[in-house]
Scaffold this active site. Structure first.
Site, PDB file in Angstrom:
ATOM      1  N   CYS A  84       0.826  -1.204   0.000  1.00 53.34           N
ATOM      2  CA  CYS A  84       0.000   0.000   0.000  1.00 53.34           C
ATOM      3  C   CYS A  84       0.868   1.266   0.000  1.00 53.34           C
ATOM      4  CB  CYS A  84      -0.988  -0.070   1.160  1.00 53.34           C
ATOM      5  SG  CYS A  84      -2.449   0.925   0.858  1.00 53.34           S
ATOM      6  N   HIS A 164      -3.357  -5.529   1.498  1.00 55.13           N
ATOM      7  CA  HIS A 164      -2.736  -5.771   2.808  1.00 55.13           C
ATOM      8  C   HIS A 164      -2.765  -7.246   3.211  1.00 55.13           C
ATOM      9  CE1 HIS A 164      -2.281  -1.545   4.137  1.00 55.13           C
ATOM     10  NE2 HIS A 164      -3.318  -1.344   3.355  1.00 55.13           N
ATOM     11  N   GLU A 166      -0.909  -8.669   5.185  1.00 53.36           N
ATOM     12  CA  GLU A 166      -0.573  -8.779   6.620  1.00 53.36           C
ATOM     13  C   GLU A 166      -1.816  -8.671   7.516  1.00 53.36           C
ATOM     14  OE1 GLU A 166      -0.250  -6.149   4.813  1.00 53.36           O
ATOM     15  OE2 GLU A 166      -0.589  -4.337   5.989  1.00 53.36           O
TER      16      GLU A 166
HETATM   17  N1  GLN Z   1      -3.705   6.297   1.091  1.00 59.38           N
HETATM   18  C1  GLN Z   1      -2.421   6.100   1.680  1.00 59.38           C
HETATM   19  C2  GLN Z   1      -1.367   6.937   0.984  1.00 59.38           C
HETATM   20  O1  GLN Z   1      -1.612   7.452  -0.057  1.00 59.38           O
HETATM   21  C3  GLN Z   1      -2.029   4.628   1.654  1.00 59.38           C
HETATM   22  C4  GLN Z   1      -3.009   3.842   2.472  1.00 59.38           C
HETATM   23  C5  GLN Z   1      -2.446   2.619   3.111  1.00 59.38           C
HETATM   24  O2  GLN Z   1      -1.240   2.382   3.151  1.00 59.38           O
HETATM   25  N2  GLN Z   1      -3.315   1.832   3.697  1.00 59.38           N
HETATM   26  O3  GLN Z   1      -0.304   7.085   1.488  1.00 59.38           O
END
Ligand code: GLN
Length: 181
Positions: A84, A164, A166
């Site tokens: 992410c 995710h 994890e």
């Molecule tokens: N929206 C977040 C970002 O742009 C990432 C979200 C996440 O890691 N769950 O940094």
């Protein structure tokens, strides 16, 4: 590597969901080192960059010098896995040749769960304000997709996912990453 050889896996712990990655890594029989400064990187065999807030994370990486350290370690062959916000960071540092749009799944779909096609098998995908991969260069392998959009890709030993793993009990993606260690 022999799956039974325990290694020290560094998990960037400046911000975000690092504890869940640690639980997964320990469950797979490895040691965890939470990385908050340059000294913490001593002796690690691989590194995970967790989800969180990429702007904050990038500021902290620059402040600690861990951004340059990461680039050098990856150039020297260290495997790294970003989830992410971690995907955004690794793309911004130029460690993987993809383009990503932050928060591109739109407000209605900002967080959702869906089945991910991970190398022909179903994997539970948890997406939280996830980045969307908009471009993948040649040489980047697409390992998982949702509706034709890549959600897990790898180039050399750099693995990044917009979801995710994890936050699930399913360790297949982490096991896949650890095969490079
Ligand atoms: N929206 C977040 C970002 O742009 C990432 C979200 C996440 O890691 N769950 O940094």
């Amino acid at each position: 590597m022999n799956a039974k050889t325990p290694r020290i896996i560094g998990i960037l712990a400046l911000q975000g969901s690092f504890k869940e990655h640690a639980d997964m890594i320990r469950k797979l029989g490895h040691d965890v080192r939470f990385v908050r400064n340059l000294e913490d990187t001593e002796g690690i065999s691989a590194c995970i960059v967790p989800g969180g807030e990429s702007t904050t994370l990038m500021k902290l990486l620059k402040k600690t010098g861990l951004d340059e350290c990461m680039k050098k370690s990856v150039a020297d062959g260290m495997p790294i896995f970003g989830t992410c916000a971690g995907m955004i960071i690794l793309a911004e540092l130029g460690l993987i040749d993809i383009e990503v749009d932050r928060n591109a799944y739109g407000p209605q779909l900002s967080s959702f769960e869906t089945k991910v096609d991970f190398r022909g098998e179903d994997f539970p995908g948890i997406f939280i304000r996830a980045p969307k991969v908009s471009k993948v260069a040649g040489g980047v392998e697409v390992l998982a997709k949702v509706d034709e959009v890549p959600v897990l890709v790898q180039q050399n030993k750099v693995l990044v996912g917009s979801f995710h793993p994890e936050l699930t009990k399913d360790s297949r993606v982490h096991e896949f990453f650890l095969r490079n260690v």
